[in-house]
Write a protein that holds these residues in place. Structure first.
Motif, mmCIF file in Angstrom:
data_model
loop_
_atom_site.group_PDB
_atom_site.id
_atom_site.type_symbol
_atom_site.label_atom_id
_atom_site.label_comp_id
_atom_site.label_asym_id
_atom_site.label_seq_id
_atom_site.Cartn_x
_atom_site.Cartn_y
_atom_site.Cartn_z
ATOM 1 N N THR A 1 0.859 -1.184 0.000
ATOM 2 C CA THR A 1 0.000 0.000 0.000
ATOM 3 C C THR A 1 0.892 1.230 0.000
ATOM 4 O O THR A 1 2.035 1.191 0.478
ATOM 5 C CB THR A 1 -0.934 0.032 1.218
ATOM 6 O OG1 THR A 1 -0.164 0.046 2.413
ATOM 7 C CG2 THR A 1 -1.889 -1.146 1.227
ATOM 8 N N GLU A 2 0.358 2.291 -0.541
ATOM 9 C CA GLU A 2 1.120 3.542 -0.622
ATOM 10 C C GLU A 2 0.149 4.703 -0.474
ATOM 11 O O GLU A 2 -0.904 4.703 -1.120
ATOM 12 C CB GLU A 2 1.810 3.588 -1.983
ATOM 13 C CG GLU A 2 2.703 4.767 -2.218
ATOM 14 C CD GLU A 2 3.406 4.668 -3.548
ATOM 15 O OE1 GLU A 2 2.903 5.232 -4.535
ATOM 16 O OE2 GLU A 2 4.461 4.004 -3.598
ATOM 17 N N GLU A 3 0.510 5.654 0.362
ATOM 18 C CA GLU A 3 -0.311 6.846 0.509
ATOM 19 C C GLU A 3 0.209 7.918 -0.427
ATOM 20 O O GLU A 3 1.405 8.179 -0.479
ATOM 21 C CB GLU A 3 -0.280 7.339 1.953
ATOM 22 C CG GLU A 3 -1.032 6.437 2.896
ATOM 23 C CD GLU A 3 -1.073 6.950 4.322
ATOM 24 O OE1 GLU A 3 -0.347 7.919 4.634
ATOM 25 O OE2 GLU A 3 -1.801 6.371 5.116
ATOM 26 N N LYS A 4 -0.702 8.499 -1.194
ATOM 27 C CA LYS A 4 -0.352 9.562 -2.123
ATOM 28 C C LYS A 4 -1.278 10.737 -1.850
ATOM 29 O O LYS A 4 -2.429 10.544 -1.465
ATOM 30 C CB LYS A 4 -0.552 9.103 -3.572
ATOM 31 C CG LYS A 4 0.376 8.004 -3.994
ATOM 32 C CD LYS A 4 0.170 7.681 -5.458
ATOM 33 C CE LYS A 4 1.141 6.616 -5.912
ATOM 34 N NZ LYS A 4 1.034 6.343 -7.329
#
Length: 81
Positions: free
Chosen positions: A73-76
Motif C-alpha cells: 500500500t502507498e499513501e499519495k
C-alpha cells in the motif's frame, strides 16, 4: 487549483499487487473483500488501485497479512494522482 499551504492535502491510499508473487492463500480477500478480489485461479486482483474512503485500515491490514508479500500500500496526496 492548488491547495493553499495551510490547507491539508488529502491522502489517497493506493494498492500495488504483484500477481506473479501471489500464491492464492486468499487472506487479503478474507480481510478486505471490498478491495481485494480473487480470480478463478485464486490469484488476487483489484478492480481499482484506489482504496475507497473508510477501507484504508482494512486494506493495509490485508496487505500486511499476505504471506507472500504480494501486496503493498502507498499513501499519495490527491495532487499526485
Amino acid at each position: 487549483m492548488r491547495p493553499s499551504p495551510s490547507s491539508p492535502v488529502p491522502l489517497q491510499l493506493t494498492v500495488i499487487v504483484d500477481r506473479a508473487a501471489c500464491c492464492g492463500y486468499g487472506v487479503c480477500a478474507e480481510i478486505c473483500p471490498s478491495v481485494y478480489k480473487l480470480d478463478d485461479n485464486g490469484i488476487v486482483y483489484v478492480e481499482s488501485d484506489l482504496v475507497p474512503a473508510g477501507l484504508e485500515k482494512a486494506a493495509k491490514e490485508a496487505a500486511a497479512a499476505c504471506p507472500q508479500g504480494a501486496i503493498a500500500t502507498e499513501e499519495k496526496t490527491g495532487a499526485q494522482r
